[in-house]
Write an enzyme that holds these catalytic residues in place. Sequence first.
Site, PDB file in Angstrom:
ATOM      1  N   TYR A  63       0.848  -1.197   0.000  1.00  0.00           N
ATOM      2  CA  TYR A  63       0.000   0.000   0.000  1.00  0.00           C
ATOM      3  C   TYR A  63       0.887   1.253   0.000  1.00  0.00           C
ATOM      4  CZ  TYR A  63      -3.738  -3.254   1.501  1.00  0.00           C
ATOM      5  OH  TYR A  63      -4.626  -4.295   1.596  1.00  0.00           O
ATOM      6  N   HIS A 132      -0.179 -12.080   0.917  1.00  0.00           N
ATOM      7  CA  HIS A 132      -1.204 -11.244   0.280  1.00  0.00           C
ATOM      8  C   HIS A 132      -1.774 -11.895  -0.974  1.00  0.00           C
ATOM      9  CE1 HIS A 132      -2.060  -6.616  -0.243  1.00  0.00           C
ATOM     10  NE2 HIS A 132      -3.155  -7.333  -0.404  1.00  0.00           N
ATOM     11  N   SER A 211     -12.917  -5.267   1.771  1.00  0.00           N
ATOM     12  CA  SER A 211     -13.885  -4.508   0.961  1.00  0.00           C
ATOM     13  C   SER A 211     -15.331  -4.915   1.281  1.00  0.00           C
ATOM     14  CB  SER A 211     -13.596  -4.676  -0.537  1.00  0.00           C
ATOM     15  OG  SER A 211     -12.276  -4.287  -0.852  1.00  0.00           O
ATOM     16  N   PRO A 212     -15.700  -4.964   2.578  1.00  0.00           N
ATOM     17  CA  PRO A 212     -17.065  -5.379   2.927  1.00  0.00           C
ATOM     18  C   PRO A 212     -18.120  -4.367   2.497  1.00  0.00           C
ATOM     19  CG  PRO A 212     -15.940  -4.557   4.868  1.00  0.00           C
ATOM     20  CD  PRO A 212     -14.904  -4.614   3.770  1.00  0.00           C
ATOM     21  N   GLY A 214     -17.971  -3.088  -0.448  1.00  0.00           N
ATOM     22  CA  GLY A 214     -17.840  -3.067  -1.908  1.00  0.00           C
ATOM     23  C   GLY A 214     -17.044  -1.849  -2.359  1.00  0.00           C
ATOM     24  N   ARG A 215     -15.989  -1.561  -1.602  1.00  0.00           N
ATOM     25  CA  ARG A 215     -15.093  -0.413  -1.873  1.00  0.00           C
ATOM     26  C   ARG A 215     -15.859   0.910  -1.848  1.00  0.00           C
ATOM     27  NH1 ARG A 215      -9.853  -2.411  -3.795  1.00  0.00           N
ATOM     28  NH2 ARG A 215     -10.026  -4.649  -4.031  1.00  0.00           N
ATOM     29  N   GLY A 216     -16.938   0.940  -1.108  1.00  0.00           N
ATOM     30  CA  GLY A 216     -17.723   2.161  -0.950  1.00  0.00           C
ATOM     31  C   GLY A 216     -18.972   2.174  -1.817  1.00  0.00           C
ATOM     32  N   PHE A 217     -19.025   1.337  -2.860  1.00  0.00           N
ATOM     33  CA  PHE A 217     -20.170   1.334  -3.781  1.00  0.00           C
ATOM     34  C   PHE A 217     -21.462   0.988  -3.038  1.00  0.00           C
ATOM     35  CE2 PHE A 217     -22.984  -0.245  -7.090  1.00  0.00           C
ATOM     36  CZ  PHE A 217     -22.736   0.603  -8.162  1.00  0.00           C
TER      37      PHE A 217
HETATM   38  N1  LIG Z   1      -6.264  -8.569   0.935  1.00  0.00           N
HETATM   39  C1  LIG Z   1      -6.540  -7.823  -0.102  1.00  0.00           C
HETATM   40  O1  LIG Z   1      -6.220  -8.168  -1.249  1.00  0.00           O
HETATM   41  C2  LIG Z   1      -7.236  -6.515   0.102  1.00  0.00           C
HETATM   42  C3  LIG Z   1      -7.812  -5.841  -0.983  1.00  0.00           C
HETATM   43  C4  LIG Z   1      -8.488  -4.630  -0.738  1.00  0.00           C
HETATM   44  C5  LIG Z   1      -8.580  -4.138   0.562  1.00  0.00           C
HETATM   45  N2  LIG Z   1      -7.994  -4.810   1.587  1.00  0.00           N
HETATM   46  C6  LIG Z   1      -8.081  -4.325   2.980  1.00  0.00           C
HETATM   47  O2  LIG Z   1      -9.450  -4.202   3.320  1.00  0.00           O
HETATM   48  C7  LIG Z   1      -9.731  -2.902   3.809  1.00  0.00           C
HETATM   49  C8  LIG Z   1     -11.154  -2.497   3.466  1.00  0.00           C
HETATM   50  O3  LIG Z   1     -11.410  -2.628   2.094  1.00  0.00           O
HETATM   51  P1  LIG Z   1     -11.586  -1.379   1.124  1.00  0.00           P
HETATM   52  O4  LIG Z   1     -11.071  -0.172   1.788  1.00  0.00           O
HETATM   53  O5  LIG Z   1     -11.066  -1.806  -0.181  1.00  0.00           O
HETATM   54  O6  LIG Z   1     -13.154  -1.273   0.893  1.00  0.00           O
HETATM   55  P2  LIG Z   1     -14.419  -1.011   1.808  1.00  0.00           P
HETATM   56  O7  LIG Z   1     -14.080  -1.096   3.217  1.00  0.00           O
HETATM   57  O8  LIG Z   1     -15.484  -1.881   1.256  1.00  0.00           O
HETATM   58  O9  LIG Z   1     -14.796   0.499   1.397  1.00  0.00           O
HETATM   59  C9  LIG Z   1     -13.944   1.569   1.642  1.00  0.00           C
HETATM   60  C10 LIG Z   1     -14.505   2.786   0.953  1.00  0.00           C
HETATM   61  O10 LIG Z   1     -15.786   3.086   1.492  1.00  0.00           O
HETATM   62  C11 LIG Z   1     -15.806   4.397   2.034  1.00  0.00           C
HETATM   63  N3  LIG Z   1     -16.578   4.316   3.284  1.00  0.00           N
HETATM   64  C12 LIG Z   1     -16.240   3.691   4.432  1.00  0.00           C
HETATM   65  N4  LIG Z   1     -17.221   3.796   5.347  1.00  0.00           N
HETATM   66  C13 LIG Z   1     -18.183   4.511   4.763  1.00  0.00           C
HETATM   67  C14 LIG Z   1     -19.456   4.962   5.193  1.00  0.00           C
HETATM   68  N5  LIG Z   1     -19.912   4.658   6.409  1.00  0.00           N
HETATM   69  N6  LIG Z   1     -20.204   5.698   4.326  1.00  0.00           N
HETATM   70  C15 LIG Z   1     -19.780   5.990   3.087  1.00  0.00           C
HETATM   71  N7  LIG Z   1     -18.579   5.575   2.612  1.00  0.00           N
HETATM   72  C16 LIG Z   1     -17.801   4.856   3.449  1.00  0.00           C
HETATM   73  C17 LIG Z   1     -14.380   4.792   2.235  1.00  0.00           C
HETATM   74  O11 LIG Z   1     -14.199   6.177   2.066  1.00  0.00           O
HETATM   75  P3  LIG Z   1     -13.531   7.107   3.212  1.00  0.00           P
HETATM   76  O12 LIG Z   1     -12.189   6.541   3.504  1.00  0.00           O
HETATM   77  O13 LIG Z   1     -13.459   8.445   2.556  1.00  0.00           O
HETATM   78  O14 LIG Z   1     -14.469   7.047   4.370  1.00  0.00           O
HETATM   79  C18 LIG Z   1     -13.658   4.023   1.121  1.00  0.00           C
HETATM   80  O15 LIG Z   1     -13.706   4.751  -0.077  1.00  0.00           O
HETATM   81  C19 LIG Z   1      -8.641  -2.033   3.163  1.00  0.00           C
HETATM   82  O16 LIG Z   1      -8.437  -0.830   3.876  1.00  0.00           O
HETATM   83  C20 LIG Z   1      -7.452  -2.954   3.204  1.00  0.00           C
HETATM   84  O17 LIG Z   1      -6.818  -2.898   4.480  1.00  0.00           O
HETATM   85  C21 LIG Z   1      -7.344  -5.990   1.376  1.00  0.00           C
END
Ligand SMILES: NC(=O)c1ccc[n+]([C@@H]2O[C@H](COP(=O)([O-])OP(=O)(O)OC[C@H]3O[C@@H](n4cnc5c(N)ncnc54)[C@H](OP(=O)(O)O)[C@@H]3O)[C@@H](O)[C@H]2O)c1
Length: 340
Positions: A63, A132, A211-212, A214-217
């Site tokens: 990262y 990873h 990404s629970p 869905g990456r914010g979607f």
């Molecule tokens: N092992 C792997 O291959 C892998 C891949 C991807 C991710 N990860 C890990 O998993 C973690 C979480 O996944 P992710 O960050 O990809 O996706 P996520 O948790 O599904 O979504 C994150 C996105 O949602 C937004 N968000 C969070 N809470 C919100 C809320 N209550 N209302 C509106 N928007 C919200 C965040 O924006 P803001 O930050 O602006 O709030 C960010 O853009 C990462 O940080 C990383 O540590 C691991």
Amino acid sequence: MANDTKIDTVRLGADGPQVGVQGLGCMGMSWAYGPTEDAGEARATLERALELGVTLYDTADVYGDGDNEEFIAPFLRAHRDEVVLATKFALANDPQDPTRRTIRNDRPYVRQAIEGSLRRLGVEQIDLYYMHRRDVRVPLEETVGAMAELVAEGKVKHLGLSEVTAAELRAAHAVHPIAAVQSEWSLFSRDIEAGVVPAAAELGVALVPYSPLGRGFLTGSFVHADQELTADDFRRQQPRFTGDNAAANVALLEPVRTVAAAHGATLGQIALAWVQQQSATRGLTVVPIPGTRKRSRVEENTGATRIELTAEQLALLEPIAGKVAGDRYADMRFTSAGRE
Ligand SMILES: NC(=O)c1ccc[n+]([C@@H]2O[C@H](COP(=O)([O-])OP(=O)(O)OC[C@H]3O[C@@H](n4cnc5c(N)ncnc54)[C@H](OP(=O)(O)O)[C@@H]3O)[C@@H](O)[C@H]2O)c1
């Protein structure tokens, strides 16, 4: 008004650490999802999460080429004994082409990677060290064997794997106990339910859904990544968030909206409650790691741990994943789905 009640705790794997039932993904604090306009707010989010009982903090060496580990290091120094620190090795950015990544699983690389992470994080031991991604050219026994050496040397406490198949999980667990598997799991991404989830349940390995949201979607905060997000935002490369796919996928949020209204909750809270509730449904420990750089959102997200969905609501949400248009990644070869 935020509810300051601490979230519940669970054990990660049979002999793993006790953690808050929801963790914090730190990736977006300094990488992948556009510029962090307010680094101070992101740092305050690390603190706020801990106050709310979040203890599993997730980063990786890839990262921002180590930047993300360095970003959370001061927080870790202040709270080393309260935090369960997870980081990962195996992926590296290709300096010639920022859209490409390389994967290394060989023993010399594992030994080199851990030293870099320990230095950047400013700690003597990592609580949970994940592979990873899987490099199929390297025997899994070599990689997990090298990771087990790190445990024996005290550099790592527990082992994890990310984006592995059920067969790979079983093979790795036979070399050294695996505390957790981290894979994408959400209302939009359910492919691990066929193999990895039952295998983890059988072996007593915890599931850490990444990404629970869905990456914010799934929160409804954006629809067309290519039109709404900044040029450097990783989501612009993900097929499900662009063009016709994004337009079709946003319509799938309607049942989420219906359930959210019934609970007086947000869409994101329902997405998190759904994945959390898979723990009871499927008989394994589940600790999602939503990522956010805002205090108000970590309050909102931890609030989801208090929501219980009814059987009717679960049934309403059930068909969503099967209708999602577009893959999780532009190149699915780097996922476990590419090897099932
Ligand atoms: N092992 C792997 O291959 C892998 C891949 C991807 C991710 N990860 C890990 O998993 C973690 C979480 O996944 P992710 O960050 O990809 O996706 P996520 O948790 O599904 O979504 C994150 C996105 O949602 C937004 N968000 C969070 N809470 C919100 C809320 N209550 N209302 C509106 N928007 C919200 C965040 O924006 P803001 O930050 O602006 O709030 C960010 O853009 C990462 O940080 C990383 O540590 C691991």
